[in-house]
Design a protein around this motif. Structure first.
Motif, PDB file in Angstrom:
ATOM      1  N   LEU A   1       0.836  -1.199   0.000  1.00  0.00           N
ATOM      2  CA  LEU A   1       0.000   0.000   0.000  1.00  0.00           C
ATOM      3  C   LEU A   1       0.872   1.250   0.000  1.00  0.00           C
ATOM      4  CD1 LEU A   1      -2.554   1.643   0.207  1.00  0.00           C
ATOM      5  CD2 LEU A   1      -2.677   1.090   2.647  1.00  0.00           C
ATOM      6  N   PHE A   2       1.933   1.247   0.784  1.00  0.00           N
ATOM      7  CA  PHE A   2       2.837   2.395   0.820  1.00  0.00           C
ATOM      8  C   PHE A   2       3.434   2.649  -0.559  1.00  0.00           C
ATOM      9  CE2 PHE A   2       7.158   4.104   1.266  1.00  0.00           C
ATOM     10  CZ  PHE A   2       6.917   5.257   1.993  1.00  0.00           C
ATOM     11  N   THR A   3       3.915   1.604  -1.195  1.00  0.00           N
ATOM     12  CA  THR A   3       4.512   1.737  -2.526  1.00  0.00           C
ATOM     13  C   THR A   3       3.501   2.278  -3.524  1.00  0.00           C
ATOM     14  OG1 THR A   3       5.996  -0.126  -2.076  1.00  0.00           O
ATOM     15  CG2 THR A   3       5.710   0.517  -4.380  1.00  0.00           C
ATOM     16  N   ALA A   4       2.294   1.716  -3.502  1.00  0.00           N
ATOM     17  CA  ALA A   4       1.248   2.164  -4.432  1.00  0.00           C
ATOM     18  C   ALA A   4       0.847   3.606  -4.145  1.00  0.00           C
ATOM     19  CB  ALA A   4       0.036   1.245  -4.324  1.00  0.00           C
ATOM     20  N   ALA A   5       0.751   3.970  -2.860  1.00  0.00           N
ATOM     21  CA  ALA A   5       0.343   5.324  -2.490  1.00  0.00           C
ATOM     22  C   ALA A   5       1.394   6.346  -2.909  1.00  0.00           C
ATOM     23  CB  ALA A   5       0.102   5.402  -0.981  1.00  0.00           C
ATOM     24  N   VAL A   6       2.653   6.032  -2.666  1.00  0.00           N
ATOM     25  CA  VAL A   6       3.732   6.967  -3.001  1.00  0.00           C
ATOM     26  C   VAL A   6       3.866   7.127  -4.515  1.00  0.00           C
ATOM     27  CG1 VAL A   6       6.225   7.317  -2.930  1.00  0.00           C
ATOM     28  CG2 VAL A   6       5.015   6.621  -0.865  1.00  0.00           C
ATOM     29  N   THR A   7       3.823   6.024  -5.248  1.00  0.00           N
ATOM     30  CA  THR A   7       3.970   6.123  -6.707  1.00  0.00           C
ATOM     31  C   THR A   7       2.755   6.814  -7.325  1.00  0.00           C
ATOM     32  OG1 THR A   7       3.111   3.856  -6.926  1.00  0.00           O
ATOM     33  CG2 THR A   7       5.504   4.132  -6.911  1.00  0.00           C
ATOM     34  N   SER A   8       1.577   6.594  -6.745  1.00  0.00           N
ATOM     35  CA  SER A   8       0.385   7.295  -7.230  1.00  0.00           C
ATOM     36  C   SER A   8       0.516   8.792  -6.988  1.00  0.00           C
ATOM     37  CB  SER A   8      -0.858   6.756  -6.526  1.00  0.00           C
ATOM     38  OG  SER A   8      -2.011   7.498  -6.871  1.00  0.00           O
ATOM     39  N   MET A   9       0.988   9.161  -5.807  1.00  0.00           N
ATOM     40  CA  MET A   9       1.197  10.574  -5.470  1.00  0.00           C
ATOM     41  C   MET A   9       2.212  11.205  -6.415  1.00  0.00           C
ATOM     42  SD  MET A   9       2.738  12.113  -1.917  1.00  0.00           S
ATOM     43  CE  MET A   9       4.355  11.406  -2.296  1.00  0.00           C
ATOM     44  N   MET A  10       3.295  10.474  -6.696  1.00  0.00           N
ATOM     45  CA  MET A  10       4.315  10.995  -7.593  1.00  0.00           C
ATOM     46  C   MET A  10       3.808  11.078  -9.025  1.00  0.00           C
ATOM     47  SD  MET A  10       7.915   9.443  -6.249  1.00  0.00           S
ATOM     48  CE  MET A  10       8.611  10.037  -4.695  1.00  0.00           C
ATOM     49  N   GLY A  11       2.927  10.160  -9.390  1.00  0.00           N
ATOM     50  CA  GLY A  11       2.329  10.227 -10.716  1.00  0.00           C
ATOM     51  C   GLY A  11       1.509  11.490 -10.885  1.00  0.00           C
TER      52      GLY A  11
ATOM     53  N   SER B   1      10.556  -4.224  -0.314  1.00  0.00           N
ATOM     54  CA  SER B   1      11.406  -5.101  -1.108  1.00  0.00           C
ATOM     55  C   SER B   1      12.265  -4.257  -2.051  1.00  0.00           C
ATOM     56  CB  SER B   1      10.541  -6.064  -1.922  1.00  0.00           C
ATOM     57  OG  SER B   1       9.816  -5.355  -2.925  1.00  0.00           O
ATOM     58  N   GLN B   2      13.258  -4.879  -2.648  1.00  0.00           N
ATOM     59  CA  GLN B   2      14.101  -4.184  -3.606  1.00  0.00           C
ATOM     60  C   GLN B   2      13.273  -3.672  -4.777  1.00  0.00           C
ATOM     61  OE1 GLN B   2      17.289  -3.258  -3.409  1.00  0.00           O
ATOM     62  NE2 GLN B   2      17.048  -2.225  -5.382  1.00  0.00           N
ATOM     63  N   ASP B   3      12.339  -4.483  -5.237  1.00  0.00           N
ATOM     64  CA  ASP B   3      11.477  -4.082  -6.355  1.00  0.00           C
ATOM     65  C   ASP B   3      10.622  -2.876  -5.980  1.00  0.00           C
ATOM     66  OD1 ASP B   3      12.463  -6.070  -7.970  1.00  0.00           O
ATOM     67  OD2 ASP B   3      10.776  -7.441  -7.643  1.00  0.00           O
ATOM     68  N   GLN B   4      10.120  -2.850  -4.746  1.00  0.00           N
ATOM     69  CA  GLN B   4       9.290  -1.726  -4.309  1.00  0.00           C
ATOM     70  C   GLN B   4      10.114  -0.450  -4.205  1.00  0.00           C
ATOM     71  OE1 GLN B   4       7.763  -3.560  -0.746  1.00  0.00           O
ATOM     72  NE2 GLN B   4       5.807  -4.078  -1.702  1.00  0.00           N
TER      73      GLN B   4
END
Length: 217
Positions: A73-83, A131-134
């Motif tokens: 959720l953190f990864t999705a939230a941050v990348t969405s915000m940056m998008g 994770s590294q991917d995140q």
């Protein structure tokens, strides 16, 4: 004899599952917006999925329906915000009928209008849980914002608006200055985002511009 189907005969849905598929996107967006706001304000560790669910007005099970765990959720939230930040930055920087300086002031003001916690600190705090991917996904989404500035600075160099300075270096320098400006806004010293934005861009511009220093008027 035909008998009407009763509601009791309908298959039960798993807890937290939205009643209609068309609800998935709006609920997903609500969770992402709420999570990004809470993570950026309080950091990674202090924010729980239960808190996010409470602010969204849903059950914790609803969060798990959309996201496997907190790090996802953190990864999705941050990348969405940056998008969204990238889209906003692109709209501003593509207004090539305006001088580069004016576009940078507008960009800075938009970024300072929504103060949040120190992103680098938040990422260090979250790093051990990702994770590294995140981590790579977040890094790439951040680079896409820098790429917009890099393109604008290259064009500015070609037009003679700014000196021949490495565009990527300028992009990272301005991003760092805006991050420091965000800290000042967060301290609530009474400086408006508009005033601080112009101060920051004046400092930056006086280092990269070809001509005389920008007036402080």
């Amino acid at each position: 004899m035909n008998t009407p189907h009763s509601k009791d005969q309908e298959p039960k849905r798993s807890p937290g599952r939205p009643k209609r598929l068309e609800q998935d996107a709006p609920m997903n967006e609500l969770i992402l917006q709420t999570a990004s706001r809470l993570f950026m304000e309080y950091g990674y560790e202090p924010v729980s999925l239960q808190q996010i669910a409470k602010v969204c007005g849903v059950t914790k099970a609803s969060i798990y329906y959309h996201f496997i765990n907190k790090s996802q959720l953190f990864t999705a939230a941050v990348t969405s915000m940056m998008g969204m930040a990238r889209s906003s930055s692109l709209r501003i920087m593509q207004q090539e009928d305006l001088p580069l300086y004016d576009r940078l002031v507008t960009l800075a003001e938009v970024k300072l209008r929504f103060p949040h916690g120190d992103f680098e600190t938040i990422m260090r705090e979250a790093g051990g849980s990702l994770s590294q991917d995140q981590r790579e996904e977040i890094r790439l989404s951040e680079e896409k914002i820098h790429d917009i500035l890099v393109d604008a600075f290259r064009t500015g160099i070609d037009k003679g608006e700014i000196r021949h300075v490495q565009p990527l270096l300028m992009a990272h320098t301005l991003a760092s200055m805006l991050m420091l400006g965000n800290r000042e806004i967060s301290k609530d010293f009474g400086t408006s985002p508009a005033d601080l934005a112009r101060e920051i861009i004046d400092m930056f511009w006086n280092g990269v511009s070809v001509g005389a220093k920008v007036s402080q008027s």
